[in-house]
Enzyme design. Structure first.
Site, PDB file in Angstrom:
ATOM      1  CD  GLU A 295      -2.915  -1.183   2.325  1.00 28.18           C
ATOM      2  OE1 GLU A 295      -2.984  -0.183   3.056  1.00 28.18           O
ATOM      3  OE2 GLU A 295      -3.648  -2.168   2.449  1.00 28.18           O
TER       4      GLU A 295
ATOM      5  CG  HIS B  79      -6.138   0.318   4.650  1.00 26.37           C
ATOM      6  ND1 HIS B  79      -4.993  -0.375   4.868  1.00 26.37           N
ATOM      7  CD2 HIS B  79      -6.889   0.115   5.758  1.00 26.37           C
ATOM      8  CE1 HIS B  79      -5.026  -0.953   6.051  1.00 26.37           C
ATOM      9  NE2 HIS B  79      -6.183  -0.672   6.615  1.00 26.37           N
TER      10      HIS B  79
HETATM   11  P1  NAD Z   1      -9.815 -10.022  15.947  1.00 26.29           P
HETATM   12  O1  NAD Z   1      -8.480 -10.333  16.539  1.00 26.29           O
HETATM   13  O2  NAD Z   1     -10.944  -9.670  16.847  1.00 26.29           O
HETATM   14  O3  NAD Z   1     -10.292 -11.249  15.027  1.00 26.29           O
HETATM   15  C1  NAD Z   1      -9.443 -11.967  14.195  1.00 26.29           C
HETATM   16  C2  NAD Z   1      -9.938 -13.417  14.186  1.00 26.29           C
HETATM   17  O4  NAD Z   1      -9.156 -14.156  13.246  1.00 26.29           O
HETATM   18  C3  NAD Z   1      -9.772 -14.109  15.548  1.00 26.29           C
HETATM   19  O5  NAD Z   1     -11.015 -14.642  15.987  1.00 26.29           O
HETATM   20  C4  NAD Z   1      -8.773 -15.213  15.264  1.00 26.29           C
HETATM   21  O6  NAD Z   1      -9.038 -16.395  16.013  1.00 26.29           O
HETATM   22  C5  NAD Z   1      -9.007 -15.454  13.783  1.00 26.29           C
HETATM   23  N1  NAD Z   1      -7.907 -16.154  13.126  1.00 26.29           N
HETATM   24  C6  NAD Z   1      -6.577 -16.050  13.347  1.00 26.29           C
HETATM   25  N2  NAD Z   1      -5.915 -16.893  12.525  1.00 26.29           N
HETATM   26  C7  NAD Z   1      -6.855 -17.502  11.771  1.00 26.29           C
HETATM   27  C8  NAD Z   1      -6.785 -18.486  10.731  1.00 26.29           C
HETATM   28  N3  NAD Z   1      -5.620 -18.982  10.319  1.00 26.29           N
HETATM   29  N4  NAD Z   1      -7.941 -18.893  10.165  1.00 26.29           N
HETATM   30  C9  NAD Z   1      -9.128 -18.399  10.565  1.00 26.29           C
HETATM   31  N5  NAD Z   1      -9.252 -17.495  11.568  1.00 26.29           N
HETATM   32  C10 NAD Z   1      -8.127 -17.058  12.147  1.00 26.29           C
HETATM   33  O7  NAD Z   1      -9.538  -8.861  14.891  1.00 26.29           O
HETATM   34  P2  NAD Z   1     -10.615  -7.855  14.249  1.00 26.29           P
HETATM   35  O8  NAD Z   1     -10.672  -6.620  15.058  1.00 26.29           O
HETATM   36  O9  NAD Z   1     -11.850  -8.617  13.929  1.00 26.29           O
HETATM   37  O10 NAD Z   1      -9.832  -7.497  12.887  1.00 26.29           O
HETATM   38  C11 NAD Z   1      -9.749  -8.434  11.825  1.00 26.29           C
HETATM   39  C12 NAD Z   1      -8.770  -7.927  10.771  1.00 26.29           C
HETATM   40  O11 NAD Z   1      -9.269  -6.699  10.206  1.00 26.29           O
HETATM   41  C13 NAD Z   1      -7.372  -7.589  11.297  1.00 26.29           C
HETATM   42  O12 NAD Z   1      -6.420  -8.026  10.331  1.00 26.29           O
HETATM   43  C14 NAD Z   1      -7.351  -6.082  11.359  1.00 26.29           C
HETATM   44  O13 NAD Z   1      -6.042  -5.572  11.252  1.00 26.29           O
HETATM   45  C15 NAD Z   1      -8.207  -5.764  10.142  1.00 26.29           C
HETATM   46  N6  NAD Z   1      -8.789  -4.403  10.137  1.00 26.29           N
HETATM   47  C16 NAD Z   1      -8.806  -3.761   8.941  1.00 26.29           C
HETATM   48  C17 NAD Z   1      -9.366  -2.492   8.877  1.00 26.29           C
HETATM   49  C18 NAD Z   1      -9.390  -1.738   7.572  1.00 26.29           C
HETATM   50  O14 NAD Z   1      -9.156  -0.538   7.586  1.00 26.29           O
HETATM   51  N7  NAD Z   1      -9.701  -2.381   6.468  1.00 26.29           N
HETATM   52  C19 NAD Z   1      -9.911  -1.885  10.028  1.00 26.29           C
HETATM   53  C20 NAD Z   1      -9.900  -2.598  11.221  1.00 26.29           C
HETATM   54  C21 NAD Z   1      -9.319  -3.875  11.262  1.00 26.29           C
END
Ligand code: NAD
Length: 320
Positions: free
Chosen positions: A262, A281
């Protein structure tokens, strides 16, 4: 005045109110972390609050002799060298829940845009056409959402998609059956999810386990009529494989908010791939989320400095 807090990367000033209104804190905002003003403030700062733009690595830490903690107004801490911070006794906090709704709502926007061809139809109308035949969509009701990752954001997306009448299945090795039952979500093996879901939405962190999780092989096993959504982290999808799959009609469409590099390189094959919605993003980019994440981290910073409580730091176990 006891503590100097340096905020950068345009962290919401309203969200920092818990620190601003407390006279024990001197909050200084310097948005350009490459400026001399920033370096000078950093040399006096006890706390540093960043979003994702500032790289907090050894070079920065070397110029921050008084720093006791780093707050990330958001979830991802990819821009912070946590082992380096730990080795200097610096606690690192993030604001994990503050942008959950923003990211879940953007996911819904991406799903709806791609299944109803909203962005493609918009481009066509702007180009002077009135082509209704090319943009027939599909309905979400009765279709299956496959969540890969059922954490904070995945769960919100599940709730929202259920309101659209979708059945939700999830793959998340770290969620218990009891938790899934509470959420009304059926846990399935990854392979079954890939084969059966009509919309697959990724909500995992980027890790060794999830990097390039979706490649040509996975795309081949998806339904031809399925859609793929990624508003989690770039790098979970092999982008070249997705561009080929879209061009060859292996899946129906995709929508992405995050990319391996990015900003997305100008030469990326994704830029010309068909049936693909791209956003830069924007997951956490709502007014509400920016205030909430700044507020969440401001409260952590205040507690850590006033009460000496670093138990909720990401590196709490590694601090000496
Ligand atoms: P979170 O930690 O609450 O949830 C992530 C989930 O993924 C957890 O339940 C975990 O058990 C699961 N996980 C881990 N490894 C895995 C695998 N191999 N297979 C399946 N599941 C697996 O996080 P969140 O707050 O829900 O955020 C999720 C993602 O979204 C993160 O990568 C975060 O950085 C991203 N995010 C992106 C934006 C954006 O601007 N697009 C904004 C916020 C968060």
């Amino acid at each position: 005045m006891n503590w100097v807090i340096l905020a950068t990367d345009k962290v919401s000033s309203k969200g920092l109110q818990p620190l601003r209104e407390d006279e024990r804190f001197d909050v200084r905002s310097v948005d350009d972390s490459a400026s001399a003003e920033f370096s000078s403030a950093l040399s006096e700062a006890h706390g540093l609050i960043v979003r994702s733009a500032t790289e907090v690595g050894l070079a920065l830490l070397d110029n921050a002799p008084k720093l006791q903690l780093i707050g990330r107004a958001g979830v991802g801490v990819d821009n912070i060298d946590i082992p380096a911070a730990s080795s200097r006794g610096i606690a690192v906090f993030n604001a994990p829940g503050g942008n959950t709704i923003a990211a879940a709502e953007l996911t819904m926007a991406l799903i709806l845009s791609v299944v109803r061809r909203v962005t493609a139809a918009d481009r066509s109308v702007r180009a002077g056409a009135w082509d209704r035949a090319s943009f027939q969509g599909v309905e979400l009701r009765g279709r299956t959402l496959g969540l890969i990752g059922a954490g904070r954001i995945g769960r919100e997306v599940a709730r929202m998609c259920e309101a659209f009448g979708m059945e939700v299945v999830a793959h998340d090795p770290y969620v218990s059956d009891a938790d899934a039952e509470d959420l009304g979500v059926r846990l399935v093996a990854l392979n079954d999810l890939i084969r059966t879901a009509d919309v697959i939405s990724l909500h995992v962190p980027l890790s060794d386990e999830t990097r390039h999780l979706v490649d040509a092989d996975v795309l081949d096993r998806m339904k031809k009529k399925a859609f793929l959504i990624n508003a989690s982290r770039g790098g979970v999808i092999v982008e070249d494989d997705l561009a080929v799959a879209l061009a060859e009609g292996v899946i129906s469409g995709a929508a992405l908010d995050v990319y391996e590099d990015e900003p997305l390189p100008a030469t990326s094959p994704l830029r010309s791939a068909p049936n693909l919605v791209l956003t830069p993003h924007l997951g956490a980019s709502t007014k509400e989320a920016q205030v909430t994440v700044a507020r969440e981290v401001a409260i952590e910073v205040r507690r850590a400095l006033v009460e000496g409580d670093v138990s909720s730091a990401l590196n709490a176990d590694d601090l000496v």
